[in-house]
Write an enzyme that holds these catalytic residues in place. Structure first.
Site, PDB file in Angstrom:
ATOM      1  CG  ASN A  51      15.108 -35.391 -34.388  1.00  0.00           C
ATOM      2  OD1 ASN A  51      15.991 -35.005 -35.145  1.00  0.00           O
ATOM      3  ND2 ASN A  51      15.260 -35.432 -33.074  1.00  0.00           N
ATOM      4  CG  HIS A 137      21.789 -41.122 -28.012  1.00  0.00           C
ATOM      5  ND1 HIS A 137      21.115 -41.212 -26.819  1.00  0.00           N
ATOM      6  CD2 HIS A 137      21.272 -40.046 -28.657  1.00  0.00           C
ATOM      7  CE1 HIS A 137      20.222 -40.244 -26.737  1.00  0.00           C
ATOM      8  NE2 HIS A 137      20.297 -39.515 -27.837  1.00  0.00           N
ATOM      9  CD  GLU A 182      23.821 -43.558 -32.022  1.00  0.00           C
ATOM     10  OE1 GLU A 182      23.570 -42.651 -32.825  1.00  0.00           O
ATOM     11  OE2 GLU A 182      24.410 -43.382 -30.953  1.00  0.00           O
ATOM     12  CB  SER A 186      22.206 -38.694 -33.352  1.00  0.00           C
ATOM     13  OG  SER A 186      23.169 -38.742 -32.339  1.00  0.00           O
ATOM     14  CG  ASP A 211      19.723 -46.474 -30.729  1.00  0.00           C
ATOM     15  OD1 ASP A 211      18.802 -46.210 -31.530  1.00  0.00           O
ATOM     16  OD2 ASP A 211      19.911 -45.822 -29.681  1.00  0.00           O
ATOM     17  CG  HIS A 214      18.771 -40.387 -35.892  1.00  0.00           C
ATOM     18  ND1 HIS A 214      18.033 -39.227 -35.861  1.00  0.00           N
ATOM     19  CD2 HIS A 214      19.454 -40.424 -34.728  1.00  0.00           C
ATOM     20  CE1 HIS A 214      18.272 -38.584 -34.741  1.00  0.00           C
ATOM     21  NE2 HIS A 214      19.128 -39.291 -34.033  1.00  0.00           N
ATOM     22  CE  LYS A 242      15.791 -39.001 -32.225  1.00  0.00           C
ATOM     23  NZ  LYS A 242      16.540 -39.900 -31.364  1.00  0.00           N
TER      24      LYS A 242
HETATM   25  C1  LIG Z   1      16.903 -39.824 -29.981  1.00  0.00           C
HETATM   26  C2  LIG Z   1      17.737 -41.002 -29.645  1.00  0.00           C
HETATM   27  C3  LIG Z   1      17.498 -41.767 -28.504  1.00  0.00           C
HETATM   28  C4  LIG Z   1      16.512 -41.329 -27.460  1.00  0.00           C
HETATM   29  O1  LIG Z   1      15.214 -41.582 -27.826  1.00  0.00           O
HETATM   30  P1  LIG Z   1      14.024 -40.800 -27.090  1.00  0.00           P
HETATM   31  O2  LIG Z   1      12.839 -41.616 -27.404  1.00  0.00           O
HETATM   32  O3  LIG Z   1      13.996 -39.439 -27.643  1.00  0.00           O
HETATM   33  O4  LIG Z   1      14.341 -40.814 -25.626  1.00  0.00           O
HETATM   34  C5  LIG Z   1      18.232 -42.910 -28.323  1.00  0.00           C
HETATM   35  N1  LIG Z   1      19.188 -43.286 -29.197  1.00  0.00           N
HETATM   36  C6  LIG Z   1      19.480 -42.545 -30.282  1.00  0.00           C
HETATM   37  C7  LIG Z   1      20.543 -42.993 -31.208  1.00  0.00           C
HETATM   38  C8  LIG Z   1      18.773 -41.383 -30.534  1.00  0.00           C
HETATM   39  O5  LIG Z   1      19.073 -40.627 -31.594  1.00  0.00           O
END
Ligand SMILES: *Cc1c(COP(=O)(O)O)cnc(C)c1O
Length: 390
Positions: A51, A137, A182, A186, A211, A214, A242
């Protein structure tokens, strides 16, 4: 098969996983000078499951700033933010972030998982309603469950169903309604429709939780993701593990919301403040990311080439529009077989199977980063073609 007298519930659960070929374990990948390649069991592998979208985890400016912060401020922040752990470097980074993204205020969190879990638990209660996309997620789902709110999941990006839930909710006595989604999903690499979510949340007086994990770094003005232009979003989540290349997360929100979280969000209150090494790395990444339009264009161009080649071979790539490209192969067995074939040819790509994705949608999930070149995509396509024809 293993068996343990002390933990029969554990050996039974693990044995079930093994029978289903879904047992997972931890394999170290040694990264040498070029983070595009890793070594596992002596074999060098081209990494297609990182990522680190902009390659910032190994960027000299990012590493240098991290080292400087350690030398200046030490290895740890010594306490939680509210007790004695807040330093100028935390507040400065929050302000800098708010300015670049145009958020009223920003609050740092230790991880995206922790942010989602504990923020949702703090903003909803047993009298609330949470409506979340089915492909959300795990951290979002866990947060919704922890809140004790009534929790409904609408079919992926199905806003007719979401609207139906919203209409039904109007005649009930919820104290508040939250919509959760999101921006880039993901597992499918597809996008939601933020404009439509903003419209629905305003029409039905619901709050919006978005969220951007990505999309951050890869999409949007200055690479700041899809959230910033939508001022109506109540909670803007971004993560730093990421494209930011290191670790941590943030929420962008109104001043008053930040005050509320500082007072009521357990995942912010009861945890040690992020250490200087991380803040330094993030500070440098935040300087660099707005300047990386060329890298963003490159990533999306390679992703488009890969999707095009996969379609020519007859593979479904869902509705991917991003650097995440799923190559759907159907059965678990196919996914494992392709993943093994790739690995035998020096390519690392993860097989994603149920329960992470729906049954019969097992896949190889490819992520493209700025460090990949067209020749790497060609190599990947060639190996997949071989497997398909073999
Ligand atoms: C990776 C991810 C998270 C978690 O984030 P971390 O900082 O790795 O704990 C939360 N939401 C989504 C959509 C993600 O892809």
């Amino acid at each position: 098969m293993s068996s343990s007298k002390k933990y029969p519930f554990i050996s039974q659960a693990l044995d079930e996983r093994r029978v289903e070929h879904r047992f997972r374990d931890l394999n170290a990948l040694e990264i040498e000078s070029d983070p595009l390649f890793g070594k596992r069991e002596g074999k060098t592998l081209l990494n297609f499951c990182s990522n680190d979208y902009l390659g910032l985890s190994n960027n000299p400016v990012v590493k240098q700033r991290s080292v400087e912060f350690v030398q200046k401020y030490g290895a740890g922040s010594s306490s939680s933010r509210l007790v004695s752990g807040t330093r100028d470097y935390h507040s400065d980074l929050e302000k800098k972030f708010a300015k670049v993204c145009g958020f009223d205020s920003v609050l740092l969190f230790n991880t995206g998982f922790q942010a989602n879990l504990s923020i949702i638990a703090a903003i909803a209660d047993r009298n609330s309603l949470i409506l979340a996309d089915k492909k959300s997620h795990n951290s979002l789902i866990q947060g919704a469950q922890l809140s004790k709110a009534e929790f409904k999941r609408f079919n992926h990006n199905d806003y007719n169903q979401l609207e139906k839930f919203l209409i039904e909710a109007q005649s009930k006595n919820y104290n508040r309604i939250w919509i959760i989604s999101e921006t880039i999903f993901s597992m499918d690499g597809d996008a939601n429709n933020l404009e439509e979510l903003v419209r629905l949340s305003s029409k039905y007086k619901a709050y919006l939780y978005s969220d951007d994990a990505h999309a951050l770094g890869v999409f949007g003005y200055k690479g700041m993701g899809f959230n910033p232009p939508h001022k109506e979003i109540d909670l803007n989540i971004g993560t730093f593990g990421k494209a930011f290349g290191s670790f941590g997360a943030f929420v962008g929100c109104a001043e008053e919301m930040k005050d509320y979280l500082v007072n009521f969000c357990s995942g912010f209150i009861y945890t040690t403040a992020l250490p200087p090494a991380i803040i330094g790395a993030l500070d440098a990444a935040l300087d660099l990311i707005p300047t990386m339009d060329e890298e963003r264009t490159h990533i999306l161009k390679l992703s488009e080439i890969l999707r095009h080649e996969m379609h020519k071979l007859g593979f479904d790539t869902a509705n991917s529009i991003s650097q995440i490209v799923p190559i759907i192969v159907g059965s678990d067995k196919n996914a494992v077989s392709l993943s093994n074939h790739l690995e035998s040819k020096g390519i690392l790509a993860s097989a994603i199977r149920p329960p992470t994705v729906e049954k019969d949608k097992a896949r190889i999930r490819i992520t493209i980063t700025a460090n990949h070149q067209q020749k790497h995509i060609e190599q990947l396509v060639e190996v997949i073609r071989e497997w398909k024809n073999g």
